[in-house]
Design an enzyme around this catalytic site. Structure first.
Site, short mmCIF file in Angstrom:
data_model
loop_
_atom_site.label_atom_id
_atom_site.label_comp_id
_atom_site.label_asym_id
_atom_site.label_seq_id
_atom_site.Cartn_x
_atom_site.Cartn_y
_atom_site.Cartn_z
N ARG A 1 0.85 -1.20 0.00
CA ARG A 1 0.00 0.00 0.00
C ARG A 1 0.88 1.24 0.00
O ARG A 1 2.09 1.16 0.17
CB ARG A 1 -0.92 0.01 1.23
N GLY A 2 0.22 2.41 -0.18
CA GLY A 2 0.98 3.65 -0.31
C GLY A 2 1.25 3.88 -1.79
O GLY A 2 1.67 2.96 -2.50
N ARG B 1 -7.01 -0.81 -7.09
CA ARG B 1 -7.38 0.32 -6.22
C ARG B 1 -7.47 1.56 -7.11
O ARG B 1 -6.55 1.82 -7.90
CB ARG B 1 -6.37 0.53 -5.09
N GLN C 1 -2.87 2.74 9.90
CA GLN C 1 -1.54 2.82 9.28
C GLN C 1 -0.59 3.67 10.13
O GLN C 1 0.62 3.45 10.13
CB GLN C 1 -1.63 3.42 7.87
N ASP D 1 -2.13 10.63 -2.78
CA ASP D 1 -2.46 9.53 -3.69
C ASP D 1 -2.71 10.02 -5.10
O ASP D 1 -2.52 9.29 -6.07
CB ASP D 1 -3.67 8.76 -3.17
#
Ligand code: MRU
Length: 326
Positions: free
Chosen positions: A44-45, A78, A182, A223
Site C-alpha cells: 500500500r501507499g 485500487r 496505518q 495519492d
C-alpha cells in the site's frame, strides 16, 4: 530494507497487514496474487503501489495468456492512487520489447522512486526550515508515508527522517489513522526503527492539537494531485488541513511527480475508494459496533488547493498558497 523488490523471478514485499507484530516477506508469483495483496493492503501507499503495478505487468507478460487484460485487472485493483495506473500504463508501453523490456522498465521505476524519495527528503526538510523559521521542529502527520509506502525511504515521513538525521526533529506527532491504523501500526513502527522521538494521537485530536500549538508544520503524502493542486490523501487529511489553516501552521504535501495527474482537472473528479464497512465496524478482527450497525468507509479525502501551503516533489516546490499550480 526494501519494502518491495524483484527477487529470483517473483515480487517480494513486506506484508503490511502483519506489522507491527511480524515483519513477514511475501513472495508473489502471479497477477491474481498481486491483485489480492493490493486489495487487502499487504502492499500500500502510492509509490509502492506504482512499483507493484509495474512489476505486476512483468509477471503478466511472462505468464498470462492475455497480458493486457491481466494488466487491466491490476490497474483497477485500487482506484485513487494514480501511481498504480500510471506505472501499469508505463510498463505496458514496453510490451513490444517483451518480458525483459517490461521488467527493465519496472526496475527503473523502482530505482527512480528510491532517488525521488531522497531528493524529496532534502528539499522538504529545507522547506520546513524556511516556512517555520525554526532550527528544530515538531511535525504532525497522518497515515503512513514512510519507506513502507515506497521502496526504501518515504515521502512525508522521508522528510521527517531527514529532519531527524539532521538533528532538527523535536517530535513527530502521528495520527493513528482509523480504520486500518496505518499511523499506529506502520508509522509508529518506522519512527521507532529510526530512533525518532514521536507520540501517537487519536485522529480527532489533530486539529485541536494544532490550535494549541503542538506542531510547527503538517506534512502529508498524496495519492493523486489534480491539475489545480487539489490533493487526495488518506481520510483525515482534510480535517488536518482545515485545522492547520485556522492555526496558521504550514500544510505541506510531499509526493513524487508521478502522483501529479494533469488529466484530472480538480479534486471533484478524483474517484475515492469506498472500502468494506467491516473495517469501520471493528478493529483487526474484533467487532466494536452492535449487530446491524452500518458504516461508511471512504479511504481518502480531498484537500482543496487553497488549504495547501506547498507541494514538494523530487524536482520542485509548488506553492498553491502563492497562486502556483502543478
Ligand atoms: O490506503 P493506503 O494506506 O494505501 O493510503 C496511503 C496514503 O494515503 C498515503 O498517504 C499516500 O499513498 C502517500 S504514501 C507515500
Amino acid at each position: 530494507m526494501r519494502t518491495i523488490d524483484w527477487v529470483d523471478g517473483a515480487i517480494e514485499l513486506v506484508d503490511q497487514t502483519a506489522l507491527p507484530d511480524r515483519c513477514d516477506l511475501l513472495r508473489i508469483g502471479t497477477v491474481d496474487e498481486l491483485v489480492g495483496a493490493i486489495r487487502r493492503l499487504a502492499v500500500r501507499g502510492a509509490p509502492a503501489l506504482g512499483v507493484a503495478g509495474a512489476l505486476g505487468v512483468a509477471l503478466a507478460v511472462r505468464d498470462e495468456p492475455d497480458p493486457v487484460k491481466a494488466a487491466a485487472r491490476l490497474r483497477a485493483a485500487r482506484p485513487t492512487a494514480v501511481n498504480l495506473a500510471w506505472a501499469v500504463d508505463a510498463a505496458l508501453g514496453h510490451l513490444d520489447g517483451g518480458f525483459e523490456a517490461v521488467l527493465a522498465h519496472a526496475l527503473r521505476i523502482r530505482d527512480d522512486d528510491i532517488a525521488a524519495c531522497r531528493a524529496m527528503g532534502e528539499r522538504g526538510a529545507d522547506l520546513v526550515r524556511e516556512l517555520t523559521g525554526r532550527d528544530r521542529v515538531r511535525i504532525m502527520t497522518v497515515c503512513n508515508t514512510g519507506g513502507l509506502a515506497a521502496v526504501e525511504r518515504g515521502t512525508a515521513l522521508g522528510v521527517v527522517q531527514t529532519l531527524h538525521e539532521r538533528g532538527q526533529l523535536t517530535e513527530a506527532l502521528a495520527l493513528e489513522t482509523r480504520p486500518l491504523l496505518q499511523g499506529a501500526r506502520l508509522t509508529a513502527w518506522e519512527l521507532g526503527r529510526m530512533g525518532a522521538p514521536y507520540r501517537l494521537v487519536a485522529d480527532s485530536a489533530g486539529p485541536f492539537l494544532l490550535a494549541r500549538g503542538y506542531a510547527d508544520a503538517v506534512l502529508i503524502g498524496a495519492d493523486r494531485i489534480a491539475a489545480d493542486g487539489d490533493t487526495a490523501n488518506k481520510i483525515g487529511s482534510y480535517a488536518l488541513a482545515l485545522g492547520a489553516q485556522r492555526a496558521g501552521v504550514p500544510f505541506v504535501v510531499v509526493a513524487p511527480e508521478s502522483t501529479l495527474d494533469p488529466a484530472t482537472p480538480t479534486g471533484a473528479a478524483i474517484e475515492i475508494e469506498e472500502r468494506d464497512e467491516e473495517e469501520v465496524l471493528g478493529v483487526r478482527g474484533v467487532r466494536l459496533a452492535p449487530e446491524g450497525a452500518r458504516a461508511a468507509n471512504p479511504a481518502f479525502d480531498v484537500t482543496p488547493h487553497d488549504l495547501v501551503t506547498a507541494i514538494v516533489t523530487e524536482r520542485r516546490v509548488i506553492r498553491p498558497d502563492l497562486g502556483e499550480r502543478p
